[in-house]
Design an enzyme around this catalytic site. Sequence first.
Site, PDB file in Angstrom:
ATOM      1  N   VAL A   1      49.940  -6.980 -17.986  1.00 44.38           N
ATOM      2  CA  VAL A   1      50.398  -6.471 -19.278  1.00 44.38           C
ATOM      3  C   VAL A   1      49.187  -6.169 -20.154  1.00 44.38           C
ATOM      4  O   VAL A   1      48.179  -6.872 -20.088  1.00 44.38           O
ATOM      5  CB  VAL A   1      51.393  -7.457 -19.967  1.00 44.38           C
ATOM      6  CG1 VAL A   1      50.792  -8.818 -20.175  1.00 44.38           C
ATOM      7  CG2 VAL A   1      51.948  -6.883 -21.263  1.00 44.38           C
ATOM      8  N   CYS A   2      49.282  -5.080 -20.921  1.00 40.67           N
ATOM      9  CA  CYS A   2      48.272  -4.705 -21.901  1.00 40.67           C
ATOM     10  C   CYS A   2      46.932  -4.418 -21.221  1.00 40.67           C
ATOM     11  O   CYS A   2      46.856  -3.651 -20.270  1.00 40.67           O
ATOM     12  CB  CYS A   2      48.182  -5.813 -22.950  1.00 40.67           C
ATOM     13  SG  CYS A   2      47.311  -5.396 -24.457  1.00 40.67           S
ATOM     14  N   ALA A   3      45.853  -5.041 -21.686  1.00 42.47           N
ATOM     15  CA  ALA A   3      44.538  -4.857 -21.072  1.00 42.47           C
ATOM     16  C   ALA A   3      44.457  -5.493 -19.692  1.00 42.47           C
ATOM     17  O   ALA A   3      43.533  -5.233 -18.925  1.00 42.47           O
ATOM     18  CB  ALA A   3      43.449  -5.436 -21.976  1.00 42.47           C
TER      19      ALA A   3
END
Length: 193
Positions: free
Chosen positions: A108-110
């Site tokens: 998730v995300c970075a």
Amino acid sequence: MSTQKKAIVFLADGAEEMEFTISVDVLRRAKINVTVVGVSLKNDYATCSRGVKIIPDVKLERNTFKAEDYDALIVPGGAGGAKTLAEHETIQKLVMEFYEKKKIIAFVCAGTLVAKAAGVPHKHKVTSYPAGVREQLVNVYNYSEDRVVVDENVITSRGPGTTFLFALTIVENLIDVETSNTLRKEMLTHENL
């Protein structure tokens, strides 16, 4: 349901608290046996991106992990945590071991940058946090703006606000849609996801 599913969630200094906590919480609500694995921590706890301190169940450096012992591997975002995990050789090897054994790998995300660093094949459709991360992935993978993307055994998501959907998608793929839908109702997330 047969044997209890097992998952590893990595935790490094600089992890995004919401992405980490929501993922672990939702998976545990689904009765998945979650092991929080601290990686390269400066202390006995991780200091997350907003200063929240979280104690892992175990530390990577003191344990050996093998894909055959687990059903899923989850990497939360947070620029600092994702950088540590992406640069860690053991994490890279574990991600690819899980991938090659067709176990769920979720970012998730970075955290999606960890998939790239580990060598997850570029054929996959992925998503990530838009600012600062998207441009590192858009020319490598089939990039999507969707909130959660499932491509074979690779699950990716955008950021803190999409983490409930991310975690519920992991539950759906690891257990079943009924369990995921039950949790949506219990947590009152079914109306806005």
